[in-house]
Write an enzyme that holds these catalytic residues in place. Structure first.
Site, PDB file in Angstrom:
ATOM      1  N   TYR A 142      44.123  74.230  51.127  1.00  0.00           N
ATOM      2  CA  TYR A 142      43.343  74.899  52.201  1.00  0.00           C
ATOM      3  C   TYR A 142      43.357  76.408  52.338  1.00  0.00           C
ATOM      4  O   TYR A 142      42.383  76.869  52.609  1.00  0.00           O
ATOM      5  CB  TYR A 142      43.608  74.430  53.463  1.00  0.00           C
ATOM      6  CG  TYR A 142      43.235  72.872  54.000  1.00  0.00           C
ATOM      7  CD1 TYR A 142      43.441  71.879  53.248  1.00  0.00           C
ATOM      8  CD2 TYR A 142      42.226  72.931  54.968  1.00  0.00           C
ATOM      9  CE1 TYR A 142      42.781  70.520  53.413  1.00  0.00           C
ATOM     10  CE2 TYR A 142      41.768  71.609  55.273  1.00  0.00           C
ATOM     11  CZ  TYR A 142      41.945  70.554  54.442  1.00  0.00           C
ATOM     12  OH  TYR A 142      41.412  69.273  54.879  1.00  0.00           O
ATOM     13  N   LYS A 187      52.471  63.989  44.584  1.00  0.00           N
ATOM     14  CA  LYS A 187      52.067  63.856  43.466  1.00  0.00           C
ATOM     15  C   LYS A 187      52.826  64.452  42.154  1.00  0.00           C
ATOM     16  O   LYS A 187      52.377  65.463  41.589  1.00  0.00           O
ATOM     17  CB  LYS A 187      50.683  64.368  43.144  1.00  0.00           C
ATOM     18  CG  LYS A 187      49.853  63.497  42.061  1.00  0.00           C
ATOM     19  CD  LYS A 187      49.457  62.025  42.199  1.00  0.00           C
ATOM     20  CE  LYS A 187      48.885  61.678  40.791  1.00  0.00           C
ATOM     21  NZ  LYS A 187      48.405  60.089  40.945  1.00  0.00           N
ATOM     22  N   ASP A 219      48.690  58.284  45.686  1.00  0.00           N
ATOM     23  CA  ASP A 219      47.557  57.189  45.390  1.00  0.00           C
ATOM     24  C   ASP A 219      48.247  55.949  45.952  1.00  0.00           C
ATOM     25  O   ASP A 219      47.694  55.010  46.542  1.00  0.00           O
ATOM     26  CB  ASP A 219      47.226  57.009  43.872  1.00  0.00           C
ATOM     27  CG  ASP A 219      48.451  57.280  42.793  1.00  0.00           C
ATOM     28  OD1 ASP A 219      49.647  57.744  43.548  1.00  0.00           O
ATOM     29  OD2 ASP A 219      48.280  57.196  41.564  1.00  0.00           O
ATOM     30  N   ASP A 243      45.405  65.354  55.226  1.00  0.00           N
ATOM     31  CA  ASP A 243      43.995  65.168  55.695  1.00  0.00           C
ATOM     32  C   ASP A 243      43.525  63.764  55.310  1.00  0.00           C
ATOM     33  O   ASP A 243      43.048  63.118  56.297  1.00  0.00           O
ATOM     34  CB  ASP A 243      43.098  66.453  55.230  1.00  0.00           C
ATOM     35  CG  ASP A 243      41.841  66.208  55.660  1.00  0.00           C
ATOM     36  OD1 ASP A 243      41.411  66.108  56.863  1.00  0.00           O
ATOM     37  OD2 ASP A 243      40.957  66.331  54.776  1.00  0.00           O
ATOM     38  N   ASP A 247      43.322  59.919  57.995  1.00  0.00           N
ATOM     39  CA  ASP A 247      42.074  59.452  58.382  1.00  0.00           C
ATOM     40  C   ASP A 247      42.199  57.847  58.204  1.00  0.00           C
ATOM     41  O   ASP A 247      41.834  57.250  58.618  1.00  0.00           O
ATOM     42  CB  ASP A 247      40.997  59.860  57.480  1.00  0.00           C
ATOM     43  CG  ASP A 247      40.027  60.908  58.287  1.00  0.00           C
ATOM     44  OD1 ASP A 247      40.949  61.695  59.119  1.00  0.00           O
ATOM     45  OD2 ASP A 247      38.816  60.989  58.069  1.00  0.00           O
TER      46      ASP A 247
HETATM   47  C1  IPM Z   1      40.988  67.624  60.395  1.00  0.00           C
HETATM   48  C2  IPM Z   1      39.538  68.132  59.898  1.00  0.00           C
HETATM   49  C3  IPM Z   1      39.541  69.590  59.455  1.00  0.00           C
HETATM   50  C4  IPM Z   1      40.695  69.581  58.332  1.00  0.00           C
HETATM   51  C5  IPM Z   1      38.206  70.002  59.009  1.00  0.00           C
HETATM   52  C6  IPM Z   1      37.456  70.160  60.128  1.00  0.00           C
HETATM   53  C7  IPM Z   1      38.432  71.336  58.444  1.00  0.00           C
HETATM   54  O1  IPM Z   1      39.088  67.204  58.806  1.00  0.00           O
HETATM   55  O2  IPM Z   1      41.590  68.156  61.215  1.00  0.00           O
HETATM   56  O3  IPM Z   1      41.478  66.442  59.805  1.00  0.00           O
HETATM   57  O4  IPM Z   1      40.316  69.272  56.909  1.00  0.00           O
HETATM   58  O5  IPM Z   1      41.767  69.808  58.476  1.00  0.00           O
HETATM   59 MG    MG Z   2      40.383  65.402  58.502  1.00  0.00          MG
END
Ligand code: IPM
Ligand code: MG
Length: 362
Positions: A142, A187, A219, A243, A247
């Site tokens: 990032y 990884k 993975d 990230d 999710d």
């Molecule tokens: C998160 C989001 C952010 C990230 C984006 C909005 C930049 O996806 O907080 O997980 O990738 O960190």
């Molecule tokens: Mg995110």
């Protein structure tokens, strides 16, 4: 006691869910005799519209002077075509960096009464899912060197020993307060940065003899999260892997609208935000789920203000309201899209009403 909370309502559903969280904080203030002074600050699309930049310096100053920062969500189609450094997300990344928020804690919990909301079979969830993803937040790809043109572009993943050490330490500290199991995800079979990651995490583990450390390739970790999420206690991983995996961990709970997060620095104020986005399609319709923002406020009470009883009260109130069958559309069993809303014992309410009921429980 009096506390100052910087409030970044943001874009899309951000303002609605943050209003819900503040309503719940007001109930906490009243019950426990505190004063919360809110200081509004702009970021993301709202800041672009008002000031032409996604993160005005004033916002950084307001956040630095506060005891904690509560954020809704940023972004939306209106700003999608902006230059990369003028996107709402650039504001969020810059704020994380400015406040030194290197540790991102993302709990993914399946509430018993919401098991049906998960896309996974009950058989898989029966063992109970309570995962804490500890994501490194101010390093890695990032923030690495990047560049390119129309023919070739690149981003770099780099980690220093110090960056790995402090996030590993945070993960082990968190694990000591939970199930005392850490899975470090990397990884290391391919990436040099992951090899160093694994080595340093192993070294830090020596200081925590009561915590079991295992390593998993990213993975495989993705597959394991979908097949058997109950095996995880704490997951520690780099910015990008975190990230993606957070999710996924969130999705297996079936209720991304329920998931809170905390981003912490070494000494300054923490930032608390739902893990979901600004959901422009729901904005202004009183249809969003304020629970993630409310639970983020609970994390703020606990981790930045040290108000444990108060945080417990918020989390218990959310649980009780859910147990009473109160649901926003995203966590309702009924498929509201087909108007099949007659599920016994469930009441589907809007964002405001959900927050009102939780505040009332407190
Ligand atoms: C998160 C989001 C952010 C990230 C984006 C909005 C930049 O996806 O907080 O997980 O990738 O960190
Ligand atoms: Mg995110």
């Amino acid at each position: 006691m009096k506390y100052t909370i910087a409030v970044i309502r943001g874009d899309g559903i951000g303002p609605e869910i943050v209003d819900g969280a503040c309503r719940v904080l007001d109930a906490v203030a009243k019950k426990f005799g505190h004063t919360f002074e809110y200081r509004d600050a702009l970021m993301g699309g709202a800041a672009l519209d008002a000031a032409g930049v996604p993160l005005p310096q004033e916002t950084v100053d307001i956040c630095r002077a506060a005891d904690g920062v509560l954020l809704g969500a940023v972004g939306g189609p209106k700003w999608d075509t902006a230059a990369p450094e003028l996107r709402p997300e650039a504001g969020l990344l810059a704020l994380r960096k400015a406040l030194g928020l290197y540790a991102n804690l993302r709990p993914a919990v399946v509430y018993d009464c919401l098991v049906k909301a998960s896309p996974l079979k009950c058989k898989i969830l029966r063992r109970g899912v309570d995962i804490m993803v500890v994501r490194e937040l101010t390093g890695g790809i990032y923030f690495g060197e990047r560049g390119g043109d129309d023919t070739r572009a690149y981003d770099t993943e780099a980690y220093s020993r110090g960056e790995i050490e402090r996030i590993a330490r945070k993960a082990f500290d968190v694990a000591m307060l939970r199930g005392r199991r850490v899975v470090s995800v990397d990884k290391a079979n391919v990436l040099a940065s992951s090899k160093l990651w694994r080595k340093v995490v192993r070294e830090v583990a020596a200081d925590y003899p009561d915590v079991t450390l295992t390593h998993m390739y990213v993975d495989n970790a993705a597959m394991q999260l979908a097949l058997d999420p109950a095996q995880f206690d704490v997951i520690v991983t780099a910015n990008m892997f975190g990230d993606i995996l957070s999710d996924l961990a969130g999705a297996v709970t079936g209720s991304i609208g329920m998931l809170a997060s905390a981003s912490l620095s070494e000494s300054g104020p923490g930032l608390y935000e739902p893990i979901h986005g600004s959901a422009p399609d729901l904005a202004g319709r009183d249809a969003a789920n304020p629970c993630a923002a409310i639970l983020s406020a609970a994390m703020l009470l606990r981790l930045s203000l040290g108000l444990t009883k108060e945080a417990d009260a918020v989390e218990a109130a959310v649980r009780r309201v859910l147990e009473q069958g109160v649901r926003t559309a995203d966590i309702a069993t009924a498929d509201t899209a087909t108007a099949d809303s007659a599920v016994e014992g469930e009441t589907v309410v809007g964002c405001r009403e959900m927050a009102r009921r939780i505040a009332e429980e407190i």
